[in-house]
Design an enzyme around this catalytic site. Structure first.
Site, short mmCIF file in Angstrom:
data_model
loop_
_atom_site.label_atom_id
_atom_site.label_comp_id
_atom_site.label_asym_id
_atom_site.label_seq_id
_atom_site.Cartn_x
_atom_site.Cartn_y
_atom_site.Cartn_z
N HIS A 31 0.81 -1.22 0.00
CA HIS A 31 0.00 0.00 0.00
C HIS A 31 0.85 1.27 0.00
O HIS A 31 0.33 2.36 0.20
CB HIS A 31 -0.98 -0.01 1.18
CG HIS A 31 -0.33 0.00 2.53
ND1 HIS A 31 0.02 -1.14 3.21
CD2 HIS A 31 0.01 1.02 3.33
CE1 HIS A 31 0.54 -0.82 4.37
NE2 HIS A 31 0.55 0.49 4.47
N ASP A 47 1.22 -8.12 1.83
CA ASP A 47 1.38 -6.67 1.76
C ASP A 47 2.84 -6.33 1.48
O ASP A 47 3.58 -5.89 2.36
CB ASP A 47 0.91 -6.03 3.07
CG ASP A 47 0.83 -4.52 2.99
OD1 ASP A 47 1.01 -3.96 1.89
OD2 ASP A 47 0.59 -3.89 4.03
N GLY A 91 3.21 7.16 8.39
CA GLY A 91 4.64 7.08 8.35
C GLY A 91 5.43 5.81 8.43
O GLY A 91 6.44 5.72 7.78
N SER A 116 4.42 2.53 7.82
CA SER A 116 4.10 1.45 6.89
C SER A 116 5.25 1.22 5.93
O SER A 116 5.88 2.15 5.45
CB SER A 116 2.85 1.80 6.08
OG SER A 116 1.69 1.72 6.85
N GLY A 117 5.52 -0.04 5.65
CA GLY A 117 6.55 -0.38 4.68
C GLY A 117 7.95 -0.44 5.22
O GLY A 117 8.85 -0.94 4.56
#
Length: 266
Positions: free
Chosen positions: A69, A112, A214, A216-217
């Site tokens: 995402h 994800d 912020g 995420s990932g």
């Protein structure tokens, strides 16, 4: 376009020149500059300015690992958001590959992940290096002392820090995290749970480019028995109600469950 102030160490992965501060249990603090040299900030441009939205991990000279995402993000920076550090390099994103089974409408299904390919390798020096990838199927032990790092909100609806933050997140095994009063069926075996400490490390549960919270990932950094740092998880989701909700730890996509896909793409 990516702006890169990071580079790849010639000595291999998971061995930063500037060692992270792991000498004490931390609830959340400024990271030692350049001690997580694979940590990047993915940023989107609004008007004439770039704004941090998601984290990512440099896993190859031309490859960034992030969440599915987080594919809208465009800029990479290394430590202090409030300063031009003088080591930035501009790169274009040549290719974006989202895991084929990622479904933004069903976050709890997993998968994800996304890989971003840069148009060319950054110049090498000791400011940034590669994170190591774990062996396929490897699962960190319950209680393993891993670290999250990023520029996400410091508390619910709070500000984003200028400087890279880090916090200790001990791993919670699947048999605990999947209990009905924890995440239940929302957590899969292809995920890793790690409870937050007092620092928030918030992020959007849906799309980082919209809510921009912020982390995420970004990576879950765990040290292996060989003394190298491995990206064991990619930050995926947390409770949408509040940061640090009891029995609702941060959930990461477990990197080791997707090694074949990463190898096939990169």
């Amino acid at each position: 376009m990516f702006i890169l102030c990071c580079v790849v160490l010639v000595f291999g992965c998971g061995t930063p020149t500037f060692k992270p501060n792991t000498n004490r249990v931390v609830n959340g603090e400024d990271a030692r500059p350049h001690s997580w040299p694979w940590q990047i900030s993915l940023q989107v441009k609004h008007g004439s300015r770039f704004h941090h939205t998601c984290g990512g991990t440099l896993i190859g000279p031309r490859w960034v690992l992030t969440a599915g995402h987080c594919i809208w993000c465009l800029k990479l920076k290394h430590h202090d958001m409030s300063q031009q550090e003088g080591t930035e390099q501009i790169r274009d994103v040549l290719r974006i590959v989202v895991h084929p089974n990622w479904d933004i409408d069903h976050v709890g299904d997993g998968n994800d992940l996304a890989l971003l390919k840069l148009d060319k390798s950054p110049i090498m020096n000791d400011n940034v290096g590669l994170a190591c990838l774990p062996e396929a199927g490897e699962i960190p032990a319950h209680g393993a002392p891993c670290y999250i790092s990023g520029w996400g909100n410091l508390y619910t609806h709070g500000p984003m820090p200028d400087k890279l933050q880090q916090a200790l997140l001990p791993v919670v095994e699947y048999s605990v995290c999947s209990r009905s009063d924890w995440w239940g069926i929302n957590v899969k075996r292809t995920m890793i749970c790690a409870p937050k400490q007092s620092i928030c490390f918030c992020y959007s549960q849906i799309t980082c480019h919209e809510q921009g919270q912020g982390d995420s990932g970004g990576p879950l950094n765990c040290m292996g028995q060989d003394g190298k740092w491995y990206v064991q998880g990619v930050t995926s989701f947390v409770s949408s109600r509040t940061c640090n909700e009891v029995k609702k730890p941060t959930v990461f996509t477990r990197t080791s469950a997707f090694i074949k896909w990463i190898d096939d793409v990169s």
